[in-house]
Design an enzyme around this catalytic site. Structure first.
Site, short mmCIF file in Angstrom:
data_model
loop_
_atom_site.label_atom_id
_atom_site.label_comp_id
_atom_site.label_asym_id
_atom_site.label_seq_id
_atom_site.Cartn_x
_atom_site.Cartn_y
_atom_site.Cartn_z
N CYS A 114 0.81 -1.22 0.00
CA CYS A 114 0.00 0.00 0.00
C CYS A 114 0.85 1.27 0.00
O CYS A 114 0.37 2.34 -0.39
CB CYS A 114 -0.94 0.01 1.20
SG CYS A 114 -2.12 -1.36 1.20
N HIS A 250 -3.40 7.43 1.72
CA HIS A 250 -3.77 6.09 1.28
C HIS A 250 -5.19 5.83 1.77
O HIS A 250 -5.51 6.04 2.94
CB HIS A 250 -2.80 5.07 1.87
CG HIS A 250 -3.24 3.65 1.71
ND1 HIS A 250 -3.69 3.15 0.51
CD2 HIS A 250 -3.31 2.63 2.59
CE1 HIS A 250 -4.02 1.87 0.67
NE2 HIS A 250 -3.79 1.54 1.92
N ASN A 280 -10.03 -0.13 -0.48
CA ASN A 280 -8.57 -0.07 -0.40
C ASN A 280 -8.00 -0.66 -1.70
O ASN A 280 -8.07 -1.86 -1.93
CB ASN A 280 -8.08 -0.87 0.81
CG ASN A 280 -6.58 -0.79 1.00
OD1 ASN A 280 -5.84 -0.41 0.10
ND2 ASN A 280 -6.11 -1.18 2.18
#
EC number: 2.3.1.180
Length: 323
Positions: A114, A250, A280
């Protein structure tokens, strides 16, 4: 004069299939309310059968090039952040290079889960500042739906697929915080926390594997480390939280986003939030949010933008950009 890596174009691509929270109610013990309250996610996009990470990346790259008014052979280097490569090798970046018809330059992948896009941005900036490239295409692309254990109610509802891209171009600046372009970056990793977020497959098992996560522990590390890295990057640039126009974090969990903004003393109306629509998307989430933020009219030329992310590794970091 100081060489700066300036954003000249941005774009994104999302697969056509939209998956609302209600779809999970048919197969696992969950509900729309449960997912929203714990993550802020309402829907996400899943890649179609046969649609690969390189496919998504290519579509986002074309959008960014068009926004920049450039063509593939204007690009010197292509840096692609992904944890869901089409193959073990060659790199997904080289496959995108071929799909774009880019016949010059070089391409490579960056893998920091990520945090991949902030790592990729930092690498791209280094290429430009060192004179190894004048124009760099930076992409984040993922098909995380291919890594899900669909019986795990705690992880399968959180992730989605997508891609985003930026075009960075070398320009001369004055060496001050008022310059356009990447002003600073701050990167970290700590492998002792690898068991908090990982995929239980690879060459060691001979399988692709599934994503495994200790959600509470990841949450605890995320808020603390994201705020700290953002402050560190701002300090390197000679700036502070009060100078920030936009945080583009993020997009993993709305509670993490709110907690980080609170620690940075930045109000939520100066935070670009897309997690409700995308879930996500790992390394794709920041470039997706940057592109959507510009599309919405939020991010404008001259704005100071802070991006920050944390992912498996653990790996985390931030980049400060004058748009």
């Amino acid at each position: 004069m100081t060489i700066r890596a300036v954003v000249k174009g941005v774009g994104h691509y999302l697969p056509e299939r939209v998956v609302p929270n209600s779809e999970f109610e048919k197969t696992i013990d969950t509900s729309d309310e449960w997912i929203r309250s714990r993550s802020g996610i309402e829907r996400r996009h899943f890649a179609a059968e046969g649609q690969t990470t390189s496919d998504l990346a290519t579509r986002a790259a074309k959008a960014a090039l068009e926004d920049a008014g450039l063509v593939p052979d204007d690009i010197d280097a292509l840096v692609l952040a992904t944890s869901t490569a089409d193959f073990t090798f060659p790199s997904t970046a080289t496959m995108v290079q071929a799909s774009l018809g880019m016949t010059r330059g070089y391409a490579f992948d960056v893998q920091a889960v990520c945090a991949g896009f902030v790592y990729a941005l930092s690498n791209a900036n280094a290429l430009i500042v060192s004179g190894q490239a004048q124009r760099v295409l930076v992409i984040g692309a993922e098909t995380f739906s291919r890594l899900m254990d669909w019986s795990d109610r705690t992880t399968s509802v959180l992730f989605g697929d997508g891609a985003g891209a930026l075009v960075l171009v070398a320009e001369n600046g004055k060496g001050t915080p008022d310059d356009r372009g990447i002003l600073s970056s701050d990167l970290h990793s700590d492998g002792q926390y690898k068991d908090l977020l990982y995929v239980d497959g690879g060459t060691s098992t001979g399988t692709t594997g599934h994503l495994r996560m200790q959600g509470k522990e990841v949450f605890r590390h995320a808020v603390e480390k994201l705020a700290a890295t953002a402050h560190a990057a701002l300090e390197k640039a000679g700036l502070s939280s009060g100078d920030v126009d936009w945080i583009v974090p993020h997009q993993a969990n709305l509670r993490i986003i709110k907690g980080t903004a609170q620690r940075m003393q930045v109000p939520m109306d100066r935070v670009v939030v897309t997690v409700q629509d995308h879930g996500n998307t790992s390394a794709a989430s920041i470039p997706l949010a940057l592109s959507v933020g510009k599309e919405r009219g939020q991010i404008k030329q001259g704005d100071l933008v802070v991006t920050e992310a944390i992912g498996g590794g653990l790996a985390w970091g931030s980049v400060v950009i004058r748009w």
